[in-house]
Design a protein around this motif. Structure first.
Motif, PDB file in Angstrom:
ATOM      1  N   GLY A 340       0.792  -1.072  -0.113  1.00 44.10           N
ATOM      2  CA  GLY A 340      -0.081  -0.187  -0.005  1.00 44.10           C
ATOM      3  C   GLY A 340       0.724   1.199   0.051  1.00 44.10           C
ATOM      4  O   GLY A 340       0.520   2.353  -0.768  1.00 44.10           O
ATOM      5  N   LEU A 341       2.143   1.248   0.603  1.00 47.35           N
ATOM      6  CA  LEU A 341       2.955   2.342   0.726  1.00 47.35           C
ATOM      7  C   LEU A 341       3.504   2.477  -0.641  1.00 47.35           C
ATOM      8  O   LEU A 341       3.676   3.604  -0.986  1.00 47.35           O
ATOM      9  CB  LEU A 341       3.647   2.131   1.770  1.00 47.35           C
ATOM     10  N   ARG A 342       3.953   1.466  -1.225  1.00 52.15           N
ATOM     11  CA  ARG A 342       4.621   1.494  -2.475  1.00 52.15           C
ATOM     12  C   ARG A 342       3.643   2.221  -3.581  1.00 52.15           C
ATOM     13  O   ARG A 342       3.905   3.083  -4.328  1.00 52.15           O
ATOM     14  CB  ARG A 342       5.028   0.189  -3.019  1.00 52.15           C
ATOM     15  N   ALA A 343       2.544   1.784  -3.272  1.00 52.94           N
ATOM     16  CA  ALA A 343       1.300   2.092  -4.129  1.00 52.94           C
ATOM     17  C   ALA A 343       1.125   3.783  -4.180  1.00 52.94           C
ATOM     18  O   ALA A 343       1.003   4.424  -5.051  1.00 52.94           O
ATOM     19  CB  ALA A 343       0.023   1.469  -4.198  1.00 52.94           C
ATOM     20  N   ALA A 344       1.076   3.946  -2.987  1.00 54.43           N
ATOM     21  CA  ALA A 344       0.827   5.513  -2.557  1.00 54.43           C
ATOM     22  C   ALA A 344       2.121   6.472  -3.350  1.00 54.43           C
ATOM     23  O   ALA A 344       1.762   7.376  -3.831  1.00 54.43           O
ATOM     24  CB  ALA A 344       0.752   5.654  -1.034  1.00 54.43           C
ATOM     25  N   ASP A 345       3.140   5.952  -3.060  1.00 53.11           N
ATOM     26  CA  ASP A 345       4.361   6.318  -3.432  1.00 53.11           C
ATOM     27  C   ASP A 345       4.502   6.507  -5.042  1.00 53.11           C
ATOM     28  O   ASP A 345       4.592   7.670  -5.633  1.00 53.11           O
ATOM     29  CB  ASP A 345       5.675   5.721  -3.072  1.00 53.11           C
ATOM     30  N   GLU A 346       4.238   5.337  -5.641  1.00 55.00           N
ATOM     31  CA  GLU A 346       4.205   5.237  -6.922  1.00 55.00           C
ATOM     32  C   GLU A 346       3.186   6.164  -7.790  1.00 55.00           C
ATOM     33  O   GLU A 346       3.353   6.761  -9.074  1.00 55.00           O
ATOM     34  CB  GLU A 346       4.185   3.856  -7.495  1.00 55.00           C
ATOM     35  N   LEU A 347       1.986   6.311  -7.171  1.00 50.38           N
ATOM     36  CA  LEU A 347       0.861   6.827  -7.819  1.00 50.38           C
ATOM     37  C   LEU A 347       0.927   8.388  -7.443  1.00 50.38           C
ATOM     38  O   LEU A 347      -0.073   9.127  -7.522  1.00 50.38           O
ATOM     39  CB  LEU A 347      -0.400   6.268  -7.392  1.00 50.38           C
ATOM     40  N   ALA A 348       2.129   8.916  -6.949  1.00 51.92           N
ATOM     41  CA  ALA A 348       2.187  10.327  -6.363  1.00 51.92           C
ATOM     42  C   ALA A 348       1.440  10.688  -5.379  1.00 51.92           C
ATOM     43  O   ALA A 348       0.658  11.863  -5.393  1.00 51.92           O
ATOM     44  CB  ALA A 348       2.211  11.198  -7.776  1.00 51.92           C
ATOM     45  N   ASP A 349       1.044   9.820  -4.602  1.00 57.62           N
ATOM     46  CA  ASP A 349       0.017  10.308  -3.385  1.00 57.62           C
ATOM     47  C   ASP A 349       0.917  10.929  -2.514  1.00 57.62           C
ATOM     48  O   ASP A 349       2.232  11.200  -2.441  1.00 57.62           O
ATOM     49  CB  ASP A 349      -0.550   9.124  -2.708  1.00 57.62           C
ATOM     50  N   TRP A 354       2.086   7.842   4.466  1.00 58.22           N
ATOM     51  CA  TRP A 354       3.194   6.993   4.974  1.00 58.22           C
ATOM     52  C   TRP A 354       2.697   7.061   6.548  1.00 58.22           C
ATOM     53  O   TRP A 354       2.598   8.270   7.103  1.00 58.22           O
ATOM     54  CB  TRP A 354       4.302   7.106   4.416  1.00 58.22           C
ATOM     55  N   PRO A 355       3.213   5.935   7.412  1.00 57.77           N
ATOM     56  CA  PRO A 355       3.374   6.260   8.920  1.00 57.77           C
ATOM     57  C   PRO A 355       4.241   7.108   9.070  1.00 57.77           C
ATOM     58  O   PRO A 355       5.271   7.207   8.509  1.00 57.77           O
ATOM     59  CB  PRO A 355       3.498   5.000   9.411  1.00 57.77           C
ATOM     60  N   ILE A 356       4.234   7.980   9.966  1.00 61.20           N
ATOM     61  CA  ILE A 356       5.054   9.157  10.507  1.00 61.20           C
ATOM     62  C   ILE A 356       6.574   8.439  10.788  1.00 61.20           C
ATOM     63  O   ILE A 356       7.443   8.938  10.248  1.00 61.20           O
ATOM     64  CB  ILE A 356       4.689  10.018  11.657  1.00 61.20           C
ATOM     65  N   GLN A 357       6.520   7.242  11.354  1.00 62.22           N
ATOM     66  CA  GLN A 357       7.818   6.619  11.695  1.00 62.22           C
ATOM     67  C   GLN A 357       8.620   6.254  10.316  1.00 62.22           C
ATOM     68  O   GLN A 357       9.914   6.344  10.399  1.00 62.22           O
ATOM     69  CB  GLN A 357       7.417   5.255  12.277  1.00 62.22           C
ATOM     70  N   TYR A 358       7.864   6.082   9.003  1.00 61.66           N
ATOM     71  CA  TYR A 358       8.532   5.656   7.886  1.00 61.66           C
ATOM     72  C   TYR A 358       8.839   6.821   6.845  1.00 61.66           C
ATOM     73  O   TYR A 358       9.290   6.649   5.882  1.00 61.66           O
ATOM     74  CB  TYR A 358       7.989   4.371   7.311  1.00 61.66           C
ATOM     75  N   ARG A 359       8.336   8.108   7.247  1.00 62.96           N
ATOM     76  CA  ARG A 359       8.151   9.331   6.399  1.00 62.96           C
ATOM     77  C   ARG A 359       9.462   9.716   5.485  1.00 62.96           C
ATOM     78  O   ARG A 359       9.537   9.976   4.374  1.00 62.96           O
ATOM     79  CB  ARG A 359       7.397  10.309   6.782  1.00 62.96           C
ATOM     80  N   ARG A 360      10.560   9.454   6.313  1.00 59.38           N
ATOM     81  CA  ARG A 360      11.898   9.883   5.673  1.00 59.38           C
ATOM     82  C   ARG A 360      12.160   9.260   4.644  1.00 59.38           C
ATOM     83  O   ARG A 360      13.046   9.462   3.868  1.00 59.38           O
ATOM     84  CB  ARG A 360      13.059   9.953   6.863  1.00 59.38           C
ATOM     85  N   ALA A 361      11.619   7.870   4.317  1.00 62.00           N
ATOM     86  CA  ALA A 361      11.864   7.107   3.245  1.00 62.00           C
ATOM     87  C   ALA A 361      11.497   7.647   1.875  1.00 62.00           C
ATOM     88  O   ALA A 361      11.803   7.398   0.918  1.00 62.00           O
ATOM     89  CB  ALA A 361      11.458   5.731   3.584  1.00 62.00           C
ATOM     90  N   VAL A 362      10.551   8.689   2.102  1.00 65.20           N
ATOM     91  CA  VAL A 362       9.717   9.206   0.838  1.00 65.20           C
ATOM     92  C   VAL A 362       9.776  10.639   0.756  1.00 65.20           C
ATOM     93  O   VAL A 362       9.414  11.223  -0.256  1.00 65.20           O
ATOM     94  CB  VAL A 362       8.416   8.635   0.535  1.00 65.20           C
ATOM     95  N   GLU A 363      10.418  11.054   1.829  1.00 65.76           N
ATOM     96  CA  GLU A 363      10.352  12.875   1.586  1.00 65.76           C
ATOM     97  C   GLU A 363      11.456  13.337   0.960  1.00 65.76           C
ATOM     98  O   GLU A 363      12.709  12.595   0.762  1.00 65.76           O
ATOM     99  CB  GLU A 363      10.488  13.528   3.134  1.00 65.76           C
TER     100      GLU A 363
END
Ligand code: FNR
Length: 363
Positions: A340-349, A354-363
């Protein structure tokens, strides 16, 4: 924003996106049906992984409704208590906890897949039990009259309906927000639906109305105890993929879906097959989507599509093109709990999904 990450409103429930974890048996209980740490981590990580709905595996409404002795169950208050922290954790992650209520019928009493998935019989194995079926035959290798398959009596049928009602009550007390009736894949309710396995001559066999009676009655009792503001799903096999004999097909599925909608079902989760080894499914990516699409087009009820959906763009297109309202993903969520996170990232959501704990992976 993508359509996959748009809100899905069902009654008063707002599902944050259109992506659901498809129910998947884990065969990981001791022979008591109680949820374990495995279930908590398995379902919890998929909730962290961005699924809008996280559905439990087939959860047996009575002990003989398990596929294997290691299946999950909800036939006592203790079972509901064991599931409660899971439902709570899913909700804390912003997801919707859902439970699939199941009875395995004559596909019950087997060893786990990794032990061969072979039937075990009470004469030979302490953990085995007598299984319930609309008719004593129908599923090879038991194509003759098998003495360890019990033809459901009227009392048995009443017992199954009561077990579904009690299971729905317990699911609600455990904190689930969606109850799904499992009427697919050759398990008890599907065995009643299909003329390939239902050879009864009473009011539960023969005509379409008779073969669908049990599914309608089960849906009705679940709807009775499930609150008006929360949705009920029914998973069906859209077809048996058996063209050479009387069987269950898409035309009957469309008709049933319309009737279930009138009884208060909110979404038909459209899978297929599983009834008979002679089935001849088409296969491949999206292979079941046309079944969901046809039910949606001809009845107007919300549908879920499942099967061979592995890519974010593919899932988004199913919703965007009006083919289904919800996309259920099974094996891709096993390969990647954060699908689900991968999908949100790829679809430019927005990264906020993303959970706050993981957000640095996509910011
Ligand atoms: C399943 N499936 C399944 N379906 C169901 O309705 N209840 C269940 O408990 C299970 N259990 C289960 C276990 C495992 C390990 C797998 C792989 C599958 C079927 C599943 O929900 C889904 O419909 C299919 O896997 C097709 O979707 P995918 O995997 O192609 O996304």
């Amino acid at each position: 924003m993508s359509e996959l990450f748009s809100t899905l409103s069902l009654r008063d429930l707002e599902v944050p996106n259109r992506l659901a974890v498809s129910p998947m048996c884990q065969y990981s209980c001791e022979p008591d049906g109680l949820a374990t740490e495995w279930h908590r981590v398995h379902l919890g990580s998929r909730a962290v992984g961005g699924a809008g709905i996280v559905m439990t595996e087939a959860t047996a409404v009575e002990p003989r409704g398990r596929i294997t002795p290691a299946d999950l169950g909800i036939w006592s208050d203790e079972h509901a208590k064991a599931l409660e922290p899971i439902a709570e954790f899913v909700r804390e992650q912003g997801g919707v906890p859902a439970i699939q209520l199941a009875h395995a019928g004559h596909k019950a009493s087997k060893t786990r897949p990794w032990d061969g998935n072979v039937p075990i019989r009470p004469e030979e194995d302490d953990e085995a039990w007598e299984v319930l079926s609309p008719s004593p035959a129908g599923y090879p290798p038991f194509d003759g009259d098998d003495p360890s398959i019990r033809k459901a009596t009227p009392d048995d049928i009443e017992g199954v309906i009561d077990a579904y009602r009690a299971a729905a009550e317990r699911s609600l007390s455990a904190g689930f927000e969606v109850a799904e009736v499992h009427a697919a894949h050759g398990y008890l309710l599907h065995e009643f639906l299909s003329p390939a396995t239902n050879r009864r001559e009473d009011e539960y066999g023969g005509s379409f109305e008779n073969r669908t009676r049990l599914v309608r009655e089960v849906t009705e009792v679940v709807r009775e105890v499930w609150p008006d503001d929360k949705p009920v799903f029914v998973r069906i096999s859209g077809t048996d993929w058996l063209d050479d004999r009387p069987s269950w097909d898409i035309e009957q599925s469309v008709r049933l879906a319309g009737e279930l909608e009138e009884l208060g079902a909110d979404l038909i989760d459209v899978s297929s097959g599983g009834l008979h080894p002679d089935q001849n499914p088409s296969g491949g990516p999206n292979f079941q989507v046309p079944l969901a699409e046809q039910i949606r087009a001809e009845t107007g009820i919300a549908v879920g599509a499942v099967g061979g959906i592995t890519e974010p763009e593919q899932a988004d297109a199913i919703v965007r093109n009006g083919r289904a309202d919800l996309v259920l993903v099974g094996r891709e969520f096993l390969r990647n709990p954060y699908f689900g996170l991968r999908a949100a990232d790829e679809l430019a959501d927005e990264p906020e999904s993303w959970p706050i704990q993981y957000r640095r992976a996509v910011e």
